[in-house]
Design a protein around this motif. Sequence first.
Motif, PDB file in Angstrom:
ATOM      1  N   UNK A 417      28.836 -16.338   4.051  1.00  0.00           N
ATOM      2  CA  UNK A 417      27.761 -16.556   3.092  1.00  0.00           C
ATOM      3  C   UNK A 417      27.261 -15.234   2.522  1.00  0.00           C
ATOM      4  N   UNK A 418      27.161 -14.207   3.360  1.00  0.00           N
ATOM      5  CA  UNK A 418      26.757 -12.902   2.849  1.00  0.00           C
ATOM      6  C   UNK A 418      27.735 -12.401   1.797  1.00  0.00           C
ATOM      7  N   UNK A 419      29.024 -12.583   2.058  1.00  0.00           N
ATOM      8  CA  UNK A 419      30.037 -12.160   1.092  1.00  0.00           C
ATOM      9  C   UNK A 419      29.945 -12.967  -0.197  1.00  0.00           C
ATOM     10  N   UNK A 420      29.755 -14.280  -0.071  1.00  0.00           N
ATOM     11  CA  UNK A 420      29.640 -15.130  -1.262  1.00  0.00           C
ATOM     12  C   UNK A 420      28.387 -14.785  -2.051  1.00  0.00           C
ATOM     13  N   UNK A 421      27.269 -14.553  -1.370  1.00  0.00           N
ATOM     14  CA  UNK A 421      26.031 -14.192  -2.068  1.00  0.00           C
ATOM     15  C   UNK A 421      26.207 -12.885  -2.824  1.00  0.00           C
ATOM     16  N   UNK A 422      26.888 -11.916  -2.220  1.00  0.00           N
ATOM     17  CA  UNK A 422      27.103 -10.635  -2.893  1.00  0.00           C
ATOM     18  C   UNK A 422      27.886 -10.828  -4.183  1.00  0.00           C
ATOM     19  N   UNK A 423      28.946 -11.620  -4.131  1.00  0.00           N
ATOM     20  CA  UNK A 423      29.740 -11.862  -5.340  1.00  0.00           C
ATOM     21  C   UNK A 423      28.901 -12.565  -6.410  1.00  0.00           C
ATOM     22  N   UNK A 424      28.061 -13.499  -5.989  1.00  0.00           N
ATOM     23  CA  UNK A 424      27.253 -14.218  -6.962  1.00  0.00           C
ATOM     24  C   UNK A 424      26.131 -13.354  -7.525  1.00  0.00           C
ATOM     25  N   UNK A 425      25.612 -12.447  -6.733  1.00  0.00           N
ATOM     26  CA  UNK A 425      24.642 -11.477  -7.249  1.00  0.00           C
ATOM     27  C   UNK A 425      25.259 -10.679  -8.393  1.00  0.00           C
ATOM     28  N   UNK A 426      26.559 -10.431  -8.287  1.00  0.00           N
ATOM     29  CA  UNK A 426      27.270  -9.680  -9.327  1.00  0.00           C
ATOM     30  C   UNK A 426      27.775 -10.567 -10.454  1.00  0.00           C
ATOM     31  N   UNK A 427      27.423 -11.848 -10.420  1.00  0.00           N
ATOM     32  CA  UNK A 427      27.733 -12.716 -11.548  1.00  0.00           C
ATOM     33  C   UNK A 427      28.923 -13.631 -11.383  1.00  0.00           C
ATOM     34  N   UNK A 428      29.467 -13.764 -10.187  1.00  0.00           N
ATOM     35  CA  UNK A 428      30.670 -14.582 -10.004  1.00  0.00           C
ATOM     36  C   UNK A 428      30.419 -16.061 -10.263  1.00  0.00           C
ATOM     37  N   UNK A 429      29.231 -16.551  -9.915  1.00  0.00           N
ATOM     38  CA  UNK A 429      28.907 -17.977 -10.035  1.00  0.00           C
ATOM     39  C   UNK A 429      29.966 -18.825  -9.339  1.00  0.00           C
ATOM     40  N   UNK A 430      30.325 -18.439  -8.129  1.00  0.00           N
ATOM     41  CA  UNK A 430      31.334 -19.153  -7.341  1.00  0.00           C
ATOM     42  C   UNK A 430      30.630 -19.941  -6.244  1.00  0.00           C
ATOM     43  N   UNK A 431      30.782 -21.257  -6.204  1.00  0.00           N
ATOM     44  CA  UNK A 431      30.130 -22.049  -5.157  1.00  0.00           C
ATOM     45  C   UNK A 431      30.589 -21.620  -3.763  1.00  0.00           C
ATOM     46  N   UNK A 432      29.656 -21.636  -2.814  1.00  0.00           N
ATOM     47  CA  UNK A 432      30.027 -21.385  -1.421  1.00  0.00           C
ATOM     48  C   UNK A 432      30.578 -22.690  -0.857  1.00  0.00           C
ATOM     49  N   UNK A 433      31.870 -22.708  -0.556  1.00  0.00           N
ATOM     50  CA  UNK A 433      32.499 -23.941  -0.077  1.00  0.00           C
ATOM     51  C   UNK A 433      33.345 -23.720   1.170  1.00  0.00           C
ATOM     52  N   UNK A 434      33.101 -22.619   1.889  1.00  0.00           N
ATOM     53  CA  UNK A 434      33.871 -22.349   3.102  1.00  0.00           C
ATOM     54  C   UNK A 434      33.591 -23.412   4.157  1.00  0.00           C
ATOM     55  N   UNK A 435      34.626 -23.761   4.908  1.00  0.00           N
ATOM     56  CA  UNK A 435      34.474 -24.697   6.022  1.00  0.00           C
ATOM     57  C   UNK A 435      33.792 -23.978   7.172  1.00  0.00           C
ATOM     58  N   UNK A 436      32.690 -24.512   7.722  1.00  0.00           N
ATOM     59  CA  UNK A 436      32.057 -23.847   8.861  1.00  0.00           C
ATOM     60  C   UNK A 436      33.028 -23.692  10.023  1.00  0.00           C
TER      61      UNK A 436
END
Length: 519
Positions: A417-436
């Motif tokens: 989630x930290x990695x996904x949030x970082x990418x989205x902060x930079x504008x990726x707009x990529x949903x977090x969909x990783x399997x727990x």
Amino acid sequence: MSEQTELPPGPDLAAGIAASALEAGGMLAGRVGREPVLLARRGDTWFAIGATCSHYGGPLAEGIMVGDTVRCPWHHACFDLRTGRALRGPALNDVACYRVARRDGMIHVDGVVAPPPPPAMQSDAPRRVVIVGGGAAGNAAAEMLRREGYDGSITMIDPDADAPCDRPNLSKDYLAGNAPEEWIPLHPPEFYAEHRIDIVRSAAERIDRSARQVMLDGGRALPYDALLLATGAEPVHLTMPTAGPVHYLRSLADSRALIRAAAGQRRAVVIGAGFIGLEVAASLRARGLEVHVVAPDEVPLGRLVGPELGAVVQREHERHGVVFHLGHKPAAIAAGCVTLEDGTELEADLVVVGVGVTPRMALARAAGLAEDHGVAVNEFLQTSDPCIYAAGDIARWPDPHSGQRIRVEHWVVAERQGQAAARNILGARAPFDAVPFFWSVHFELGITYSGHAESWDEVIVAGDLDRRDALLHYRAAGRTLATVTVAVVGADGAFVRDRQNLRAERAMEERRDPAEVVI
């Protein structure tokens, strides 16, 4: 110390192997000089990268290849076969990438290829990113920002002098005495200086959303353009009065204190039979203490993995001398003694409480962010304030695999989630969909868990639980919500189960039911 002369297993890839020796889709562990190297083939394209995972050294050749990536069998880290880049947690460090040449029907692997430069930062990226929390999510976000070419300022706020550190190890090998402390920091201090990640050892007191500032406990104000809340969770404390020291485990300082307290002692009482409590019990047994576990549950872990697997875990602990007092709660804790509600008195030189954690919500709550049994975030991990993101133990997000909003307290989930949030902060707009995903180890028993099942109406078991060798699918309304594999750590069949769990994770990513496909 004598120089190590043993070479890594497998063929000398510099000398070359026949192209026909590896089928399309296959992977092979070999070596180049004294370095272990993974050779992988996808169609007529060949890749060569370092053969051991940069997380805990898992053998990548025993994992699975997905497209141009390879996934580690142990804890599901993922690496780019073209570059060696670590794409997602729990691995944070890249592995080497090698040149591959095909000559006269032979495949040769030689020198290391320089990693590609990070992408250029977009002009509309925020200039100042502040991260509150130096745990799994916060650290992974800071690293990913730099990996993605971000050259603005990054400030990580955390009062814990030992953060960021490898928290899962604090209840496992480090507490057991099998891992030295130098393994615990995620990076040396110079890493953060080199990557211009400023760590502020202070507590965040308040968020001024209108001014976009985080106020610190000393009165300092940190301005932000984007803010990530990764405040994590804290142990649930007993409400009863206690006499004598009672230990909780969350930080490296907590683990150090527990190790010091255990030295020379004879008997420990662990209150709580969840994963952390049981890992602590196993670690203290490894240190030679007599261990008693007290919990109100009928079966350890029963609410998390069901009574069948819970009973297997209980037998594993009992086989190693742990004594359970189930169906009981402590009534009083005095110096040297824990009294249960039925009057039973347990001698205790050491008391450890592991009855769960609660998300650290004070900062988000005071800022007026929307809540939903945690900080409510959308699929991009944005809170109700679009300039503020949340990740890790506090974030409750829409999980596409279960179809529910969930909050999960797992290390790997927090990192991803930290990695996904970082990418989205930079504008990726990529949903977090990783399997727990998470893992746990109890003496020789290893458990890996992909998915998320808060309740289920059916458990399909393949294999033999009594022999500690099984695959379990947890299903509700005819669909699999989670897949768990159980194996004896280091046994010949362990990698079979590891690969099954990897394939189950992959099936869920592809919206297929792991119970209905061959894994």
